[in-house]
Enzyme design. Structure first.
Site, PDB file in Angstrom:
ATOM      1  N   ASP A  35       0.824  -1.218   0.000  1.00 20.37           N
ATOM      2  CA  ASP A  35       0.000   0.000   0.000  1.00 20.37           C
ATOM      3  C   ASP A  35       0.853   1.261   0.000  1.00 20.37           C
ATOM      4  O   ASP A  35       0.572   2.225  -0.710  1.00 20.37           O
ATOM      5  CB  ASP A  35      -0.898   0.036   1.245  1.00 20.37           C
ATOM      6  N   LEU A  85     -33.988  -9.897 -20.844  1.00 21.36           N
ATOM      7  CA  LEU A  85     -33.835 -11.341 -21.029  1.00 21.36           C
ATOM      8  C   LEU A  85     -35.142 -12.061 -20.795  1.00 21.36           C
ATOM      9  O   LEU A  85     -35.924 -11.688 -19.913  1.00 21.36           O
ATOM     10  CB  LEU A  85     -32.820 -11.876 -20.015  1.00 21.36           C
ATOM     11  N   LYS A 118     -26.291 -14.492 -12.873  1.00 19.77           N
ATOM     12  CA  LYS A 118     -27.065 -13.282 -13.140  1.00 19.77           C
ATOM     13  C   LYS A 118     -27.015 -12.399 -11.896  1.00 19.77           C
ATOM     14  O   LYS A 118     -27.634 -12.701 -10.870  1.00 19.77           O
ATOM     15  CB  LYS A 118     -28.510 -13.633 -13.496  1.00 19.77           C
ATOM     16  N   CYS A 418     -65.998   5.606  -9.810  1.00 23.47           N
ATOM     17  CA  CYS A 418     -67.006   6.555 -10.311  1.00 23.47           C
ATOM     18  C   CYS A 418     -68.432   6.072 -10.049  1.00 23.47           C
ATOM     19  O   CYS A 418     -69.389   6.720 -10.458  1.00 23.47           O
ATOM     20  CB  CYS A 418     -66.805   6.800 -11.800  1.00 23.47           C
TER      21      CYS A 418
HETATM   22  S1  IVH Z   1     -26.962 -10.062 -20.461  1.00 23.13           S
HETATM   23  C1  IVH Z   1     -29.276  -9.485 -24.104  1.00 23.13           C
HETATM   24  N1  IVH Z   1     -25.676 -11.037 -18.419  1.00 23.13           N
HETATM   25  O1  IVH Z   1     -30.211  -8.841 -16.264  1.00 23.13           O
HETATM   26  C2  IVH Z   1     -28.493  -9.668 -22.913  1.00 23.13           C
HETATM   27  N2  IVH Z   1     -27.493  -9.563 -18.026  1.00 23.13           N
HETATM   28  O2  IVH Z   1     -32.919  -9.119 -17.622  1.00 23.13           O
HETATM   29  C3  IVH Z   1     -28.850  -8.732 -21.846  1.00 23.13           C
HETATM   30  N3  IVH Z   1     -27.914  -9.094 -15.700  1.00 23.13           N
HETATM   31  O3  IVH Z   1     -30.594  -5.676 -17.676  1.00 23.13           O
HETATM   32  C4  IVH Z   1     -28.163  -8.822 -20.580  1.00 23.13           C
HETATM   33  N4  IVH Z   1     -26.285 -10.329 -14.875  1.00 23.13           N
HETATM   34  O4  IVH Z   1     -28.941  -5.933 -15.789  1.00 23.13           O
HETATM   35  C5  IVH Z   1     -26.675 -10.254 -18.831  1.00 23.13           C
HETATM   36  N5  IVH Z   1     -24.429 -11.933 -16.685  1.00 23.13           N
HETATM   37  C6  IVH Z   1     -25.428 -11.157 -17.107  1.00 23.13           C
HETATM   38  C7  IVH Z   1     -26.244 -10.449 -16.218  1.00 23.13           C
HETATM   39  C8  IVH Z   1     -27.283  -9.667 -16.725  1.00 23.13           C
HETATM   40  C9  IVH Z   1     -27.291  -9.512 -14.594  1.00 23.13           C
HETATM   41  C10 IVH Z   1     -29.076  -8.197 -15.761  1.00 23.13           C
HETATM   42  C11 IVH Z   1     -28.874  -7.000 -16.636  1.00 23.13           C
HETATM   43  C12 IVH Z   1     -30.040  -6.948 -17.576  1.00 23.13           C
HETATM   44  C13 IVH Z   1     -30.992  -7.918 -16.958  1.00 23.13           C
HETATM   45  C14 IVH Z   1     -31.739  -8.604 -18.059  1.00 23.13           C
END
Ligand code: IVH
Length: 674
Positions: A35, A85, A118, A418
């Site tokens: 650091d 998605l 995700k 209403c």
């Molecule tokens: S891909 C077309 N990858 O999920 C592909 N999304 O419902 C679009 N998210 O708005 C997104 N982890 O915020 C992707 N590994 C991941 C993700 C991810 C979280 C979220 C993202 C997006 C939402 C889609």
């Protein structure tokens, strides 16, 4: 002069050394320097920048926090839309997803996927130009987001300049990813907020969102925000070096110093995806951050492109969500809400409970039949689940807890807003109030819809304010919104000079919009965003849409007879026509629908027949319209081209008889790409 150039190269060298150490520390969790030594380098840079202001570059690692808070957030159009998605809730949904892909990719015997957790965070779009962070925005409605560059710059794991690597960074790239906060950091933030009597966040996601939605970058800088990159938008590589797959993109990201989720893997078929999901599910409890599922994406970009998208979700990706979380609580009341088009929905309000980090206090119940099926009554103990993403739902009543006789819920006979008599259509399970916008609740709801994000997107007009505007007779129809004056607003509770100007400003800004948003905003029954887009592409001008005949409407792909009826009935009412004309008179400007005119198919009459493998028929039609083709439904002497898919039917014979040129799927897709 000589001294200056030596100083400059030392400054640039310091950027590089500091950025690399910072990447090792923040993104790889693998510090490569003490650091104190890091601090010495950082101080050396600070001193040089103070002495030579001309060498203080905006991408310097010392320049993460800008000085002044912003006045407001600017709206920015994404270069490429940020899609959402589709969800899969079980293995069968995943297998169906794979089946749909394999059916379209007939020439492939194997399709690979990228697999990533995700993250339950906030999606952001980072634009790098010539390797430097240029702009960062929120996802917004997917097309337009808000500029949060000032806050994103404070996140230590997001490089202000990309590291140099064998793969040269392109001149322009949109990097997508998720900003999030670790669970323990979130708990700390709340602990501190409690002692300081500040706002408590319901979950890490809200804490991340709250930090990014700040005008003063010092707030974001004080929060331990993290980032993983997970996607790509527009990019401008030299043709040959451009990555061909999602996994190659991840390799590029790593080499440029961008963090990606270390649990990212490639799966070679859907069974490997299913195993990956199981693995992540079992690891979930050990992760330092919250995830709500796993995302699978077809690895090859070529295949992604031919698979295309439906509405706002790509066909080439899916989120396999973890099972909904469940909780138990007591129903306080069951009341009835009136929707935008008069449908009456029962809503149960219950004692607030936390399900998976989100506090919920009410749930809609589909219709009256559902009340009967559940036999839910005021005072009952019920099990609630948070389905899919957010929507809470009553799963069942815990009858063992119904200690005394409770009153059955009676269906309402009059509109709760209403007082008009309610009607129940024969084949509908739903009760309706037919008073239209004479009913205050429907009026409020139709305004709410008009101003909503995917419609005219007027910021700052929430439910409470709209209710106040309606109750005070300031707004009784959509055009009234544009007649609001500052004095009107100042009389309402909660408005001051600044907030009133801000709202009037966003109302003014909403006047510049597109035909499809405007049609969607009108709130016609059965006209969602996809239908509105279709209508705009077919009619191109509002004046043409206002004159639409029923035949023309039915002729549009994807608009069935019921939707056509609703649209036609809507347009046949003088009040509706007058309202639209009034809105236009008040300054609503509809951007020209962008049509490409230099394509081989521009201005040609095209008929489509048969079924297609590489593109949905409706999308094919949209794309044809975008290049200026006139898509017609029957073959005649006027037809220039017949586009044939599989099983073309009688139109092909007629086209051949008339000598109309026939294009196959591949031909037309090639021409559309020109
Ligand atoms: S891909 C077309 N990858 O999920 C592909 N999304 O419902 C679009 N998210 O708005 C997104 N982890 O915020 C992707 N590994 C991941 C993700 C991810 C979280 C979220 C993202 C997006 C939402 C889609």
């Amino acid at each position: 002069m000589k001294v200056d150039s030596e100083v400059k190269s030392r400054v640039l060298e310091l950027h590089k050394i500091i950025n690399e150490h910072s990447y090792n520390y923040h993104s790889l969790d693998n510090p490569t320097i003490e650091d104190s030594a890091y601090d010495a380098l950082f101080n050396e840079l600070l001193e040089l920048e103070a002495k030579y202001p001309g060498l203080s570059f905006s991408h310097s690692p010392t320049q993460r926090i800008g000085s002044e808070p912003l006045e407001g957030f600017n709206k920015v159009d994404h270069l490429t839309p940020m899609l959402s998605l589709e969800n899969a809730f079980n293995t069968k949904d995943l297998e169906d997803f794979n089946k749909r892909i394999m059916e379209r990719m007939v020439s492939e015997n194997q399709v690979n996927f990228s697999c990533e957790p995700k993250l339950d965070g906030i999606a952001v779009n980072l634009i790098y130009k010539e390797g430097f962070l240029h702009q960062a925005t929120t996802r917004g409605d997917g097309k337009t987001g808000e500029d949060i560059t000032h806050n994103i710059r404070t996140i230590p794991s997001i490089p202000l300049s990309l590291l140099e690597s064998k793969i040269k960074a392109p001149s322009l790239i949109e990097i997508r990813g998720e900003v999030f906060i670790d669970i323990n950091d979130f708990k700390e933030i709340n602990k501190k907020a409690k002692t300081d009597s500040e706002k408590i966040f319901a979950n890490p996601r809200n804490a991340a969102a709250g930090s990014l939605r700040q005008l003063d970058p010092r707030v974001a800088a004080s929060r331990p925000l993290k980032f993983f990159a997970h996607g790509i938008g527009s990019l401008d590589f030299g043709k040959d070096t451009s990555p061909k797959t999602q996994m190659e993109v991840f390799d590029c990201y790593v080499s440029w110093g961008l963090p990606i989720n270390p649990l990212t893997e490639q799966a070679n078929d859907i069974n490997e995806c299913i195993s990956y999901f199981k693995k992540i599910e079992s690891l979930r409890g050990q992760l330092t951050y919250e995830i709500d599922g796993v995302v699978f994406k077809v690895n090859s970009f070529d295949m992604q492109q031919s698979l295309g998208q439906v509405s706002r979700a790509p066909r080439w990706a899916i989120a396999r969500k973890f099972p909904a979380e469940v909780g138990s609580t007591k129903v306080k009341t069951i009341s009835f809400q009136v929707g935008r088009v008069g449908s009456i929905t029962p809503v149960a309000e219950f004692e607030p409970l936390n399900i998976g980090g989100v506090v919920v206090s009410h749930a809609s119940i589909h219709n009256f039949d559902e009340i009967e099926r559940l036999d839910v009554r005021e005072g009952d103990t019920v099990q609630i689940k948070r389905a899919g993403d957010v929507i809470p739902q009553i799963i069942k009543v815990d009858l063992s807890k119904r200690k005394k006789a409770l009153q059955k819920v009676k269906p309402p006979t009059a509109c709760p807003s209403c007082n008009s008599e309610l009607i129940k259509l024969e084949n509908e399970a739903i009760l309706r109030c037919n008073a239209g916008t004479n009913c205050p609740a429907q009026k409020t709801e139709s305004i709410r819809h008009y101003v909503s994000r995917n419609a005219l997107n007027i910021d700052g007009l929430g439910e409470r304010i709209i209710e106040m505007l309606v109750q005070n007779n300031l707004v009784s129809s959509l055009p009234d919104l544009y007649l609001l004056k500052k004095e009107d607003l100042l009389e309402l509770e909660g408005f001051a000079e600044k907030s009133a100007s801000k709202l009037l400003n966003s109302i003014e800004n909403s006047k510049e919009t597109t035909l499809s948003r405007f049609i969607y905003a009108l709130g016609i029954k059965e006209v969602g965003e996809a239908t509105a887009l279709n209508l705009s592409l077919n009619f191109l001008h509002i004046e043409r849409f206002l004159l639409a005949s029923k035949e023309e409407l039915i002729d549009i792909n994807d608009i069935g007879p019921i939707a056509a009826d609703h649209i036609f009935n809507y347009l046949s009412k003088k009040d509706n026509q007058d309202q639209i004309k009034k809105l236009l008179k008040l300054g609503i400007k509809l951007q020209e629908v962008q049509i490409q005119s230099d394509n081989l198919l521009s201005a040609k009459v095209v008929v489509i027949t048969g079924s297609f493998t590489g593109i949905a028929r409706s999308q094919l039609k949209e794309e044809l319209i975008r290049v200026g083709a006139r898509v017609s439904s029957s073959v005649s002497k006027r037809t220039d081209f017949l586009v044939t898919g599989e099983k073309p039917g009688s139109k092909l014979k007629k086209a051949l008889d008339l000598g109309v040129e026939v294009l196959e799927e591949d031909d037309v897709l090639r021409i559309l790409k020109q």
